[in-house]
Design a protein around this motif. Structure first.
Motif, mmCIF file in Angstrom:
data_model
loop_
_atom_site.group_PDB
_atom_site.id
_atom_site.type_symbol
_atom_site.label_atom_id
_atom_site.label_comp_id
_atom_site.label_asym_id
_atom_site.label_seq_id
_atom_site.Cartn_x
_atom_site.Cartn_y
_atom_site.Cartn_z
ATOM 1 N N TYR A 61 -95.533 -28.952 2.871
ATOM 2 C CA TYR A 61 -95.859 -29.612 1.600
ATOM 3 C C TYR A 61 -97.376 -29.758 1.464
ATOM 4 O O TYR A 61 -97.950 -29.489 0.405
ATOM 5 C CB TYR A 61 -95.175 -30.979 1.554
ATOM 6 C CG TYR A 61 -95.379 -31.760 0.270
ATOM 7 C CD1 TYR A 61 -94.430 -31.707 -0.741
ATOM 8 C CD2 TYR A 61 -96.495 -32.568 0.085
ATOM 9 C CE1 TYR A 61 -94.595 -32.431 -1.914
ATOM 10 C CE2 TYR A 61 -96.684 -33.291 -1.075
ATOM 11 C CZ TYR A 61 -95.728 -33.225 -2.070
ATOM 12 O OH TYR A 61 -95.893 -33.938 -3.220
ATOM 13 N N GLU A 62 -98.015 -30.177 2.550
ATOM 14 C CA GLU A 62 -99.471 -30.369 2.532
ATOM 15 C C GLU A 62 -100.206 -29.049 2.290
ATOM 16 O O GLU A 62 -101.191 -28.995 1.547
ATOM 17 C CB GLU A 62 -99.931 -30.996 3.843
ATOM 18 C CG GLU A 62 -101.405 -31.296 3.903
ATOM 19 C CD GLU A 62 -101.840 -31.925 5.212
ATOM 20 O OE1 GLU A 62 -102.951 -32.469 5.247
ATOM 21 O OE2 GLU A 62 -101.080 -31.852 6.205
ATOM 22 N N ILE A 63 -99.722 -27.987 2.905
ATOM 23 C CA ILE A 63 -100.343 -26.671 2.707
ATOM 24 C C ILE A 63 -100.182 -26.222 1.252
ATOM 25 O O ILE A 63 -101.133 -25.740 0.635
ATOM 26 C CB ILE A 63 -99.739 -25.637 3.679
ATOM 27 C CG1 ILE A 63 -100.184 -25.942 5.106
ATOM 28 C CG2 ILE A 63 -100.128 -24.220 3.272
ATOM 29 C CD1 ILE A 63 -99.449 -25.144 6.161
ATOM 30 N N PRO A 69 -97.258 -35.875 1.195
ATOM 31 C CA PRO A 69 -96.244 -36.579 0.403
ATOM 32 C C PRO A 69 -96.330 -38.088 0.687
ATOM 33 O O PRO A 69 -96.634 -38.497 1.800
ATOM 34 C CB PRO A 69 -94.931 -35.988 0.903
ATOM 35 C CG PRO A 69 -95.220 -35.494 2.271
ATOM 36 C CD PRO A 69 -96.656 -35.078 2.261
ATOM 37 N N SER A 70 -96.058 -38.885 -0.312
ATOM 38 C CA SER A 70 -96.139 -40.335 -0.113
ATOM 39 C C SER A 70 -94.858 -40.899 0.491
ATOM 40 O O SER A 70 -94.888 -41.954 1.130
ATOM 41 C CB SER A 70 -96.435 -41.035 -1.445
ATOM 42 O OG SER A 70 -95.427 -40.727 -2.385
ATOM 43 N N ILE A 72 -90.339 -39.745 1.473
ATOM 44 C CA ILE A 72 -89.302 -38.705 1.635
ATOM 45 C C ILE A 72 -88.878 -38.159 0.273
ATOM 46 O O ILE A 72 -88.602 -36.967 0.140
ATOM 47 C CB ILE A 72 -88.091 -39.267 2.408
ATOM 48 C CG1 ILE A 72 -88.479 -39.592 3.840
ATOM 49 C CG2 ILE A 72 -86.911 -38.326 2.383
ATOM 50 C CD1 ILE A 72 -88.774 -38.378 4.679
ATOM 51 N N GLN A 73 -88.840 -39.006 -0.729
ATOM 52 C CA GLN A 73 -88.387 -38.573 -2.051
ATOM 53 C C GLN A 73 -89.268 -37.470 -2.619
ATOM 54 O O GLN A 73 -88.782 -36.588 -3.323
ATOM 55 C CB GLN A 73 -88.312 -39.766 -3.010
ATOM 56 C CG GLN A 73 -87.575 -39.464 -4.287
ATOM 57 C CD GLN A 73 -86.144 -39.013 -4.053
ATOM 58 O OE1 GLN A 73 -85.432 -39.578 -3.223
ATOM 59 N NE2 GLN A 73 -85.716 -37.996 -4.771
ATOM 60 N N ASP A 74 -90.556 -37.485 -2.303
ATOM 61 C CA ASP A 74 -91.442 -36.394 -2.743
ATOM 62 C C ASP A 74 -90.981 -35.057 -2.173
ATOM 63 O O ASP A 74 -91.007 -34.036 -2.867
ATOM 64 C CB ASP A 74 -92.887 -36.658 -2.311
ATOM 65 C CG ASP A 74 -93.545 -37.785 -3.080
ATOM 66 O OD1 ASP A 74 -92.985 -38.204 -4.119
ATOM 67 O OD2 ASP A 74 -94.613 -38.244 -2.627
ATOM 68 N N LEU A 75 -90.563 -35.057 -0.916
ATOM 69 C CA LEU A 75 -90.065 -33.820 -0.294
ATOM 70 C C LEU A 75 -88.762 -33.371 -0.943
ATOM 71 O O LEU A 75 -88.536 -32.171 -1.130
ATOM 72 C CB LEU A 75 -89.870 -34.025 1.212
ATOM 73 C CG LEU A 75 -91.130 -34.273 2.034
ATOM 74 C CD1 LEU A 75 -90.758 -34.571 3.479
ATOM 75 C CD2 LEU A 75 -92.070 -33.093 1.970
ATOM 76 N N VAL A 76 -87.908 -34.319 -1.276
ATOM 77 C CA VAL A 76 -86.631 -33.988 -1.923
ATOM 78 C C VAL A 76 -86.888 -33.445 -3.326
ATOM 79 O O VAL A 76 -86.301 -32.426 -3.724
ATOM 80 C CB VAL A 76 -85.702 -35.222 -1.971
ATOM 81 C CG1 VAL A 76 -84.473 -34.960 -2.824
ATOM 82 C CG2 VAL A 76 -85.293 -35.636 -0.564
ATOM 83 N N TYR A 80 -88.237 -29.503 -0.607
ATOM 84 C CA TYR A 80 -88.570 -29.294 0.800
ATOM 85 C C TYR A 80 -87.465 -29.858 1.699
ATOM 86 O O TYR A 80 -87.332 -29.450 2.839
ATOM 87 C CB TYR A 80 -89.910 -29.945 1.153
ATOM 88 C CG TYR A 80 -91.082 -29.187 0.604
ATOM 89 C CD1 TYR A 80 -91.693 -28.202 1.352
ATOM 90 C CD2 TYR A 80 -91.566 -29.447 -0.674
ATOM 91 C CE1 TYR A 80 -92.768 -27.489 0.849
ATOM 92 C CE2 TYR A 80 -92.636 -28.747 -1.184
ATOM 93 C CZ TYR A 80 -93.227 -27.765 -0.428
ATOM 94 O OH TYR A 80 -94.292 -27.049 -0.931
ATOM 95 N N LEU A 81 -86.694 -30.803 1.174
ATOM 96 C CA LEU A 81 -85.542 -31.375 1.883
ATOM 97 C C LEU A 81 -84.369 -31.456 0.931
ATOM 98 O O LEU A 81 -84.539 -31.621 -0.279
ATOM 99 C CB LEU A 81 -85.849 -32.798 2.380
ATOM 100 C CG LEU A 81 -86.730 -32.974 3.594
ATOM 101 C CD1 LEU A 81 -86.914 -34.463 3.885
ATOM 102 C CD2 LEU A 81 -86.154 -32.287 4.812
#
Length: 107
Positions: A61-63, A69-70, A72-76, A80-81
């Motif tokens: 995500y950072e790349i 991400p702030s 877990i929801q940002d990844l979802v 990403y998840l």
């Protein structure tokens, strides 16, 4: 020469069957607590592996986004998840710190 057939219709007696059932019961009594004792270790190792996988997704995500991400929801939200896959196998919640480190919280 006359062939004789032995007529042996003898089967297991009730006592023999009871002894076999007793032995099987003792083996089950010994093994079941050991299996349940190892279940928590298995879930703990699964949680450690899940944390490492989420940490890799944070790095991806950072790349891609040039920012951490702030939560877990940002990844979802950015795929990403999987949304059904945001907690450890043992039920512990996963958090992301401000510096991007993924940790498991006791629930």
């Amino acid at each position: 020469m006359k062939w004789c057939m032995l007529n042996n219709n003898r089967g297991f007696t009730l006592i023999e069957m009871m002894i076999v059932l007793l032995v099987i019961s003792v083996l089950l009594i010994i093994t079941i607590p050991n299996v349940t004792k190892h279940n928590s270790k298995i879930n703990s190792k699964g949680c450690d592996a899940f944390v490492k996988m989420v940490q890799a997704q944070v790095q991806a995500y950072e790349i891609d986004k040039k920012a951490l991400p702030s939560n877990i929801q940002d990844l979802v939200d950015d795929d990403y998840l999987n949304e059904n896959n945001t907690t450890c196998p043992n039920g512990n919640a996963i958090t992301i710190s401000a510096d991007g480190k993924v940790e498991s919280e006791e629930s």
